[in-house]
Scaffold this motif. Structure first.
Motif, PDB file in Angstrom:
ATOM      1  N   ALA A 272       0.831  -1.202   0.000  1.00  0.00           N
ATOM      2  CA  ALA A 272       0.000   0.000   0.000  1.00  0.00           C
ATOM      3  C   ALA A 272       0.866   1.252   0.000  1.00  0.00           C
ATOM      4  CB  ALA A 272      -0.931  -0.019   1.212  1.00  0.00           C
ATOM      5  N   LYS A 277      -0.321   4.809  -1.066  1.00  0.00           N
ATOM      6  CA  LYS A 277      -1.478   4.827  -0.166  1.00  0.00           C
ATOM      7  C   LYS A 277      -1.049   5.371   1.207  1.00  0.00           C
ATOM      8  CE  LYS A 277      -3.438   2.381  -3.476  1.00  0.00           C
ATOM      9  NZ  LYS A 277      -2.249   2.073  -4.299  1.00  0.00           N
ATOM     10  N   GLU A 338      -8.354   5.864   6.543  1.00  0.00           N
ATOM     11  CA  GLU A 338      -7.827   5.581   5.201  1.00  0.00           C
ATOM     12  C   GLU A 338      -6.650   4.611   5.275  1.00  0.00           C
ATOM     13  OE1 GLU A 338      -8.439   8.567   6.434  1.00  0.00           O
ATOM     14  OE2 GLU A 338     -10.131   9.234   5.197  1.00  0.00           O
ATOM     15  N   SER A 342      -6.504   0.745   3.642  1.00  0.00           N
ATOM     16  CA  SER A 342      -5.518   0.534   2.575  1.00  0.00           C
ATOM     17  C   SER A 342      -4.811  -0.805   2.694  1.00  0.00           C
ATOM     18  CB  SER A 342      -4.467   1.656   2.596  1.00  0.00           C
ATOM     19  OG  SER A 342      -5.052   2.909   2.324  1.00  0.00           O
ATOM     20  N   GLU A 632      -9.596   1.291  -5.869  1.00  0.00           N
ATOM     21  CA  GLU A 632      -8.250   1.771  -5.572  1.00  0.00           C
ATOM     22  C   GLU A 632      -8.138   3.178  -6.160  1.00  0.00           C
ATOM     23  OE1 GLU A 632      -3.658   0.016  -5.720  1.00  0.00           O
ATOM     24  OE2 GLU A 632      -5.320  -1.064  -6.672  1.00  0.00           O
TER      25      GLU A 632
END
Length: 694
Positions: A272, A277, A338, A342, A632
């Motif tokens: 990630a 991410k 978040e 992820s 994504e």
């Protein structure tokens, strides 16, 4: 004495905070725990996987231990005593001074790394770099003052107190009078003592708390199957279902924070983070520790001795601005939602961690709180939850159609052949996804070619619940698991009639009763599946609820058929250049690496051309942890990143052993416009073509 008291107060607070956390039994596998202590702690095997900082850390670790023996010797020497066997032992003096020199070189490596190279993995959003430099400075003071103590002791004793460093430095210090040398010796003796005692006070208040915590964290590492998430027991009677407050973690999960070396290796391998991410695995661990320290006063309680002493606030050494910044909720504050969503649960962070920190269970625990307490989860998975609950699969398709893919293949249902030796667990992707139905068909053809007595469950099979559990919906997973366990036990696949003791008592007793009452036969029976997620869940997690089965991934089963000469293939059948991707839930989760490669090596005259990241260092496809069902939207796509790594090998085929990987990689190949360069195929598809060609 004051230093020892201050150290004891701090250590007592840290231990009391762990005692306030949820209990957890980590006293099984004692022989393994002792072995891990010698290998990982004393042998430093974890840190040595990264050679340059690892070797420097090895020298620093052992140098510091030897310096403590030297310190005790100095203290006893002031009372005309010495440690047994070490007091006037020249061998010990040589070994100690060699390590003092090695520690000096290690400090130079660390200083260059932190001050010049400055790899991103060492950064932290929760604090600046100064703590690291303070520690390096303190270690430098310890060894410099020790070197000067040895030198002036050598001079004051006219060479009787011999040490290599003392003998080497003495000529450089000039030829002062004996009285001057004695004064200098005593001065640096006290400076050395004060430095070490200052270090003792500072250590549990700094990021180098890990020096104290790591031995315990390694000793109490998990010996559950790596693919087994902790069970939430008594779901119907609980008021909380995950972790939204730091005190809801177990003591071992909090100890992870104490033990974190902040090396950032977990960040370097996270798929990630490496694709842009907002997930920093290191910050997850440090965030939990930060939340614990911020809330320490509340957790310890008003009647705590630490509150009465006015020292309950573990974060008292922080500035008011830092306290304000970090006095926020654990989930959605210190740790962003978040970041939690992820995660692909690939476990690369846990695999590389040198001190046995367990990142993934923490992330899932916080997801559980979001899902089951707040109904706060990505919108895309709403239909996933609803469909699994209503239809037994992730789509709006009736589960009655689960066996339609096999309509023309003459495959018996287990209900028609209840004594079948092998159950082929097809999984939802193999049953309903058109691309992966080709894989299911290939697996069936391979089993038929080897004359395996097998059957499928058809409509009696239901989603194992894996995506629901990894996303955080423990309730839905347990519901699916109990339904499947009842079905499998009814056909006599349970390998034992008692639980492993980890599951809910009533659920376990019910499952065991079904197994005992309805088992059809005691003969050896196996479940095989081409889905690593089904494989891992049935094998490692269903035992929590009383379902104990022999489960084998299809690549391993095919390898065994070839070894037993039940399946004979044309060697070198496939002339294309191929590479192989290790699925996370087969590789890192279940340590299966060689069997798929053996099969491909027989099939392909060129063998396997490895990607740069392979085996336990394999890079995730991006579909685990429920991510295959989520959009994504940030950064590069994980699947395209992995496809580009495969393209770098110039392979024509990307061989896989997972339906999620196949789905992700075929999308990735299209995304990088490489359809003409590379095909994505399951190992069973290559074998099926070889069989048909004979």
């Amino acid at each position: 004495m004051a230093a020892l008291v201050l150290f004891g107060i701090r250590a007592g607070k840290l231990i009391t905070l762990l005692q306030k956390a949820r209990p957890e039994n980590r006293t099984d596998h004692m022989n393994d725990r002792v072995g891990a202590f010698f290998k990982v702690v004393l042998g430093q095997s974890g840190v040595l996987r990264d050679p340059i900082p690892g070797i420097a850390h090895f020298f620093t670790f052992w140098g510091f231990i030897l310096i403590q023996f030297g310190l005790l010797n100095l203290i006893l020497g002031s009372f005309n005593g010495s440690l047994p066997f070490l007091g006037d032992n020249r061998i010990f003096a040589i070994v100690l001074d060699v390590f003092v020199v090695l520690v000096m070189f290690a400090l130079i490596v660390f200083a260059i790394r932190r001050g010049i190279v400055r790899p991103k993995q060492l950064n932290s959003s929760l604090h600046g770099p100064w703590d690291g430099f303070i520690i390096l400075g303190l270690i430098l003071l310890v060894i410099l003052t020790l070197a000067l103590v040895e030198s002036f002791e050598y001079a004051a004793s006219n060479g009787a107190a011999w040490t290599p460093i003392g003998a080497f430095l003495y000529p450089l210090l000039g030829h002062a009078s004996q009285g001057t040398n004695v004064i200098a010796y005593r001065t640096f003796w006290w400076l050395h003592m004060l430095t070490v005692l200052g270090f003792l006070i500072y250590l549990p208040r700094s990021k180098h708390l890990h020096l104290m915590a790591t031995p315990f964290n390694v000793f109490f590492r998990s010996y559950r199957p790596k693919g087994e998430l902790p069970l939430i027991e008594n779901l119907e009677d609980r008021e909380d279902y995950g972790v939204s407050k730091v005190e809801q973690f177990t003591w071992k999960q909090l100890l992870d924070g104490y033990a974190c070396t902040e090396c950032g290796r977990c960040n370097t391998v996270c798929p990630a983070l490496n694709t842009g991410k907002p997930l920093y695995p290191k910050e997850i661990i440090l965030g939990v520790k930060e939340a614990l320290f911020v809330r320490s006063g509340e957790i310890l309680g008003q009647d705590s001795i630490y509150n009465r002493l006015g020292v309950a606030g573990i974060s008292a050494d922080k500035t008011p601005e830092e306290k304000e910044d970090h006095h926020e909720p654990l989930v959605g504050g210190i740790i962003s939602k978040e970041a939690l969503w992820s995660c692909t649960t690939c476990m690369a962070c846990m695999e590389i961690c040198p001190v046995s920190i367990e990142h993934v269970p923490k992330i899932v625990d916080m997801r559980r709180s979001l899902v089951m307490e707040e109904s706060d989860f990505p919108q895309e998975v709403t239909s996933l939850f609803n469909n699994i609950e209503r239809n037994g699969n992730p789509w709006e398709i009736s589960n009655d159609k689960r066996a339609e893919w096999a309509a023309d293949l003459d495959i018996p249902l287990l209900g028609e052949n209840p004594e079948a030796e092998v159950l082929y667990w097809v999984g939802c992707m193999g049953s309903f996804d058109r691309r992966n139905q080709q894989v299911a068909t290939s697996v069936a053809k391979v089993l038929k070619a080897a004359n395996v007595d097998f059957a499928i469950l058809g409509p009696e099979e239901s989603c194992t619940g894996d995506p629901a559990r990894r996303i955080g919906n423990e309730y839905l997973w347990q519901m699916q698991a109990m339904q499947n366990i009842e079905t499998l036990n009814g056909y006599g696949f349970n390998t034992k009639a008692t639980s492993n003791g980890d599951g809910d008592k009533e659920q376990t007793e019910a499952a065991t009763a079904v197994a005992t009452a309805t088992a059809l036969t005691n003969k050896h029976r196996t479940i095989i599946t081409a889905c690593p997620h089904c494989f891992n869940t049935i094998k490692n997690e269903y035992p929590q609820l009383g379902g104990n089965y022999e489960v084998v991934h299809h690549t391993v089963f095919i390898d065994s058929l070839m070894a037993e000469e039940k399946l004979k293939l044309l060697e070198g059948f496939d002339k294309r250049k191929l590479t192989y991707h290790d699925p996370c839930y087969v590789g890192r989760y279940n340590d299966t690496y060689d069997e798929p490669r053996r099969v491909l090596t027989v099939l392909n005259s060129n063998g396997v051309t490895e990607m740069q990241r392979n085996r336990n260092k394999s890079f995730c496809c991006g579909g685990g942890g429920g991510r295959v069902w989520m959009e994504e939207k940030v950064g590069k796509r994980v699947n395209q990143t992995r496809v580009n790594e495969a393209l770098e090998t110039n392979a024509e085929v990307l061989a896989a052993g997972c339906p999620f990987c196949i789905t992700m990689f075929e999308d990735g190949v299209k995304g990088v416009e490489a359809e003409e360069k590379m095909k994505v195929e399951d190992i069973s598809e290559i074998i099926a073509r070889a069989i048909e060609t004979k």
